[in-house]
Design a protein around this motif. Structure first.
Motif, mmCIF file in Angstrom:
data_model
loop_
_atom_site.group_PDB
_atom_site.id
_atom_site.type_symbol
_atom_site.label_atom_id
_atom_site.label_comp_id
_atom_site.label_asym_id
_atom_site.label_seq_id
_atom_site.Cartn_x
_atom_site.Cartn_y
_atom_site.Cartn_z
ATOM 1 N N UNK A 31 34.512 -25.955 -32.960
ATOM 2 C CA UNK A 31 35.435 -26.320 -31.903
ATOM 3 C C UNK A 31 36.861 -26.434 -32.402
ATOM 4 N N UNK A 32 37.720 -26.764 -31.453
ATOM 5 C CA UNK A 32 39.147 -26.874 -31.730
ATOM 6 C C UNK A 32 39.631 -28.251 -31.326
ATOM 7 N N UNK A 33 40.476 -28.833 -32.155
ATOM 8 C CA UNK A 33 41.096 -30.096 -31.808
ATOM 9 C C UNK A 33 42.343 -29.814 -30.973
ATOM 10 N N UNK A 49 31.961 -28.960 -43.564
ATOM 11 C CA UNK A 49 32.563 -28.135 -42.515
ATOM 12 C C UNK A 49 33.786 -27.464 -43.114
ATOM 13 N N UNK A 50 34.159 -26.306 -42.576
ATOM 14 C CA UNK A 50 35.379 -25.623 -43.018
ATOM 15 C C UNK A 50 36.351 -25.579 -41.850
ATOM 16 N N UNK A 87 40.614 -18.932 -36.087
ATOM 17 C CA UNK A 87 39.471 -18.098 -35.741
ATOM 18 C C UNK A 87 38.228 -18.656 -36.436
ATOM 19 N N UNK A 88 37.184 -18.907 -35.657
ATOM 20 C CA UNK A 88 35.924 -19.412 -36.179
ATOM 21 C C UNK A 88 34.860 -18.342 -36.033
ATOM 22 N N UNK A 89 34.045 -18.174 -37.072
ATOM 23 C CA UNK A 89 33.031 -17.132 -37.115
ATOM 24 C C UNK A 89 31.700 -17.721 -37.550
ATOM 25 N N UNK A 90 30.608 -17.224 -36.982
ATOM 26 C CA UNK A 90 29.293 -17.710 -37.378
ATOM 27 C C UNK A 90 28.248 -16.631 -37.185
ATOM 28 N N UNK A 130 37.468 -25.941 -36.514
ATOM 29 C CA UNK A 130 36.510 -26.432 -37.505
ATOM 30 C C UNK A 130 35.117 -25.944 -37.141
ATOM 31 N N UNK A 131 34.330 -25.602 -38.161
ATOM 32 C CA UNK A 131 32.983 -25.100 -37.930
ATOM 33 C C UNK A 131 32.069 -25.570 -39.053
#
Length: 261
Positions: A25-27, A104-105, A115-118, A249-250
């Motif tokens: 998510x994003x803060x 978490x990164x 950009x978050x990737x999973x 953060x993810x």
């Protein structure tokens, strides 16, 4: 696609879906103890805010996600670090990758694209700081390649592009727009006044698709226009001052997941 689901009943983290076993998510500015031009949940240590207050804000986010949150010193480059790596606070990189559920990164921004990737099957996640220089330098390609080395498959990978400055707000000189477009044509844009601009979200989306990542959620919020988010350019234009940083953060979930997850 634009797929901003809105706040998920959570002041500190606007959760985005990146697959089972992943919390991402994003803060925003919501929550936090910072005041003045940094008011809210400022996570940036390099912008003049009280370091003790920023540390408290970072601890609050770590409690929310349930594990320590790892950051790097971002330099608008294309270096990627796999964490944990035995270093604390001395990484110089713009993308962090992990296969560990114990950390978490995160990346912090105030106009650049987080950009978050999973890949939830291979259990590999990444956080990428994609500003204009990093987009041109290839930080997204480097992050996806690092994930592949850790076992990820781009075809299985899901991405979320967080709030960033919109093309209509990101005016740049013609030559700068053309330099970006020479590498990422989809990033070329114009402001509402018709002047040259860069569309980071469009550029990020295009690069990810060329990397084989086709499931891409784009938040769509414009940091410059949204006072609920930090914007370096807005703060400079309106008040000639500094501002804070929000984050993407993810993490991979372990058994039971994090508090509130």
């Amino acid at each position: 696609m634009v797929d901003h689901p809105g706040p998920a009943g959570d002041e500190l983290l606007d959760v985005v879906p990146l697959g089972p076993g992943v919390l991402a998510g994003f803060t925003s500015r919501a929550g936090g103890a910072s005041s003045g031009p940094w008011a809210g949940l400022n996570l940036g240590l390099h912008v003049g805010d009280d370091p003790e207050v920023v540390a408290a804000n970072r601890r609050a986010l770590a409690r929310r996600v349930g594990v320590p949150v790892e950051y790097a010193t971002q330099v608008h480059g294309a270096d990627v670090v796999l964490v944990p790596d035995g270093r604390d606070g001395d990484r110089r990189a713009d993308a962090l990758v992990t296969v560990s559920p114990d950390v978490a990164v995160a990346v912090y921004v105030a106009d650049c694209a987080p950009v978050l990737l999973a890949d939830p099957v291979a259990r590999v996640v990444a956080a990428v700081h994609a500003g204009r220089p990093g987009l041109v330098a290839g930080v997204l390609q480097a992050a996806v390649a690092a994930m592949v080395r850790a076992g990820a498959d781009p075809a299985r990978t899901v991405a979320a592009v967080g709030p960033c400055i919109a093309g209509r707000s990101y005016e740049v000189p013609d030559a700068m727009r053309d330099d970006v477009a020479a590498v990422v044509p989809e990033a070329a844009s114009r402001t509402e006044a018709g002047t040259a601009a860069v569309d980071l979200a469009a550029g990020v989306h295009a690069v990810l698709r060329r990397c084989g990542v086709t499931a891409v959620h784009v938040d769509g919020r414009d940091t410059y226009a949204d006072p609920a988010l930090y914007s370096h350019r807005r703060a400079t234009h309106e008040r000639a001052t500094t501002t804070g940083r929000f984050a993407g953060v993810v993490r991979l979930l372990g058994p039971g997941g994090p508090p509130g997850g």
